[in-house]
Design an enzyme around this catalytic site. Sequence first.
Site, PDB file in Angstrom:
ATOM      1  CB  SER A   5       0.587  -1.581  -9.878  1.00 16.50           C
ATOM      2  OG  SER A   5       1.154  -1.486  -8.629  1.00 16.50           O
ATOM      3  CE1 TYR A  41      11.938   6.384  -4.474  1.00 16.29           C
ATOM      4  CE2 TYR A  41      10.001   5.156  -4.397  1.00 16.29           C
ATOM      5  CZ  TYR A  41      11.115   5.275  -4.912  1.00 16.29           C
ATOM      6  OH  TYR A  41      11.394   4.770  -6.314  1.00 16.29           O
ATOM      7  NE  ARG A  59       2.028   0.611  -4.229  1.00 15.86           N
ATOM      8  CZ  ARG A  59       2.171  -0.101  -5.261  1.00 15.86           C
ATOM      9  NH1 ARG A  59       3.678  -0.309  -5.594  1.00 15.86           N
ATOM     10  NH2 ARG A  59       1.483  -0.854  -5.829  1.00 15.86           N
TER      11      ARG A  59
END
Length: 794
Positions: A445, A605, A653
């Site tokens: 990951s 983000y 993601r």
Amino acid sequence: MRIVCIGGGPAGLTFALLMKKLDPGHDITVVERNHPYDTFGWGVVFSDATMAHLRRWDEETAGAIEAAFAHWDDIVLEFKGRSIRSGGHGFVGIGRKRLLNILQARCESLGVKLEFDREVRSDTEFPGADLVVASDGINSVLRQKYAQAFKPDIVQRPNRFIWLGTKKLYDAFTFVFERTEHGWFQAHVYKFDAQTSTFIVECPEHVWLAHGLDKLDVDDSVAFCERVFARHLDGARLMTNARHLRGSAWLNFQRIKCAQWWIPGDRREAGAGHAPLVLMGDAVHTAHFAIGSGTKLALEDAIELANQFRQEMSTPGSGAAERSGRGDIPASALPALLDRYQALRAVEVLRLQNAAWNAMEWFEVCGARYCDPLEPEQFMYSLLTRSQRISHENLRLRDAGWLEGYERWFAQRGRGELRVQEAVPPMFTPFTVRSITLKNRVVVSPMAQYSAVDGTVGDYHLVHLGARAMGGAALVMAEMTCTSADGRITKGCPGLYTDAQGDAWARIVDWVHTHTDAHIGMQLGHAGAKGATHLGWEGIDQPLDSGGWPLMSASAQQYLPGVSDWSRAMTRADMDRVLHDFVACTRRAAAAGFDWLELHCAHGYLLSSFISPLTNHREDAYGGTLANRLRYPLEVFAAVRAAWPAQLPMSVRISSHDWVEGGITPADAVQIARAFKEAGADLIDCSSGQVSKQEQPIYGRMFQTPFADRIRNEAGIATIAVGAISEADHVNSIIAAGRADLCAVARPHLANPAWTLTEAARIGYRNVNWPPPYRAAKPQLEAIFQRQHAQGQS
Ligand SMILES: Cc1cc2nc3c(=O)[nH]c(=O)nc-3n(C[C@H](O)[C@H](O)[C@H](O)COP(=O)(O)OP(=O)(O)OC[C@H]3O[C@@H](n4cnc5c(N)ncnc54)[C@H](O)[C@@H]3O)c2cc1C
Ligand SMILES: Cc1cc2nc3c(=O)[nH]c(=O)nc-3n(C[C@H](O)[C@H](O)[C@H](O)COP(=O)(O)O)c2cc1C
């Protein structure tokens, strides 16, 4: 002691007989509203462990129950015209009537008074009692009367079920699934004596309503079920013994748990006497029939409370011991005794309720989620592992032959994977997306290392990523790499915003391709409002004291209220510039030779800040509805996808759950996944959280896998599961059940770059490729694990 048990179900009767056995001097009455030997329901199942408990207490009762047990080992699935059987599951079943008759007879022989046909309306009916036990089942009147003290937490579940019987004998615990024009029905079927099987029929509320079952009486409902399951009944009838029930015979399961299990006499109504009132069995907790444990819990409550009395009697100085073996316990000892009962039972009950919850949810969603996409073999695997308490290796212990057959089936399945003939652990089956075939299902990951200099990666990253590429994972993801200097999280974060940065990445990619058979992926992101912070280990999310840069995100905000720097809301010009940066970085990633690209739309983000309603308060076309909030991330995705080579995969993601009221929910995540799928995404990488500091995540092993499962099977797109996946057994279970297509493993790879090679050796799978210079270690590691297995250590 004078003890009154209100309700003569398994809990009340068992407690009564155990207490009478403990001291024949006790005056014990069980009050039951039904006639003797008259009850609702068919067979119940429970485990060997419960019987072992009971045997220790009352050999005679345990023996009588065991003599009446129907035993069976197999689980059979009847689905889409197939019948699949797996063994080793070990159940015992008994008719509820038979069980109650045994308990009633034992009570009578010990001298417990049984009062039938008496409906208790109030606890004031027993003012002289020393202890009142409310064992009056799921709709307990006494729990309701003192609800303020017991604080019951009751959740009504959406599915409808009806508890029927049939004379057709099933030799296994059988799950039958039938599709109707309005949706799926399922039946849970098991034999419980030589003539009869329980046949519980279940369906979602909307299917039930669509069939007009709310308007049918019991007999018509039974006839309806006979028609739905006709081809499994071979002409046998379905039967009900619930005609006396008022209203519909179709129930909704209610999950009940109580904060308090007993109350002292002085909390009860004046006139009710001074005795404590204690809840037991379904009155205090329920467990869904999907794991068949309600009776087990009821019996175990009774056994534990009796056990507490026994211990109190044998404790010197308790006041009881001095009474020459008599079971009288001073009233002053009861509060501590009842506290111990609650403390011990509450933990065990919660454990079972959690497992039952997963199993119950599986049956609630299976029609919408699993029935259509999954083939019968995989559906069976998913069914068997529905509570997430049974893993791949547990299944091997139960029925190695079935599991091997399943592994072979899984490995041979099409979908572009290399076809493999032998049984391979699902973790080690290949997976193909576009032109890339990953050698197994493990992904390293992405993990920020905060070790770049001016956005440029160096030797540190070569060693870090190189080591992990040698460690057996199929795909090694680079950490979030930023699309501009002001898109970095920290000064140590890497970028791809200059050609020199692209060259530095190319060196690492070349090394991985030259020296390993792993693929390497790039994760592109922009930090948004979470930028300009300290390195991870110097104060994660804490703003830089100096040398920071202006932040921007969907809307003006501070990630840490009162602490973080404020970001400003992006203008259209900002959006154009950032989109252009993403495209330029994508081209550099392609030029550097990366095999895979992931767009980072998670964790608060920049792109994530558009998606979540918690961080997007815009009033233009990029705020408001989910479709609007997705507009900019989808624009970026489309531009990046167009710039990224068509033959190479792209994943996205997302934070599948904000874990905050009013934030993104797993249901939203399915919509988000569908939108990216339509835009051309190949996989959704299903992370969660880190969007708001208000979050209240529920951690646990594989805790985010349910999101990957739901998205994969409802949105119909491949998924990556991530989060607390730390053993080969986890990966095997997730992949085999079709809960995800790949598993991303982060922290375990920090501890052990060769995590995949180590796990292969641990489970005894040898057909993995070690880097040639390391091969001398392979047989040694395998031998160590083999020895540990032989000694029962791992
Ligand atoms: C469809 C279905 C399937 C199930 N399958 C299983 C299974 O496979 N395995 C399993 O272990 N469990 C199963 N259960 C659950 C199981 O039936 C209960 O968990 C278990 O019976 C609980 O025991 P109890 O003594 O606490 O309550 P109950 O068995 O409900 O007994 C309570 C008793 O109190 C009496 N009563 C209630 N109110 C009063 C009153 N005011 N005055 C006098 N008497 C009163 C009732 O008549 C009843 O006899 C199933 C339940 C359902 C609904
Ligand atoms: C040190 C560290 C850095 C991380 N950096 C990133 C990152 O750059 N991008 C990202 O999407 N997730 C990042 N994560 C989250 C991980 O990829 C992963 O989702 C999370 O750690 C849960 O997996 P685990 O339980 O296997 O550790 C990071 C996690 C850790 C521990």
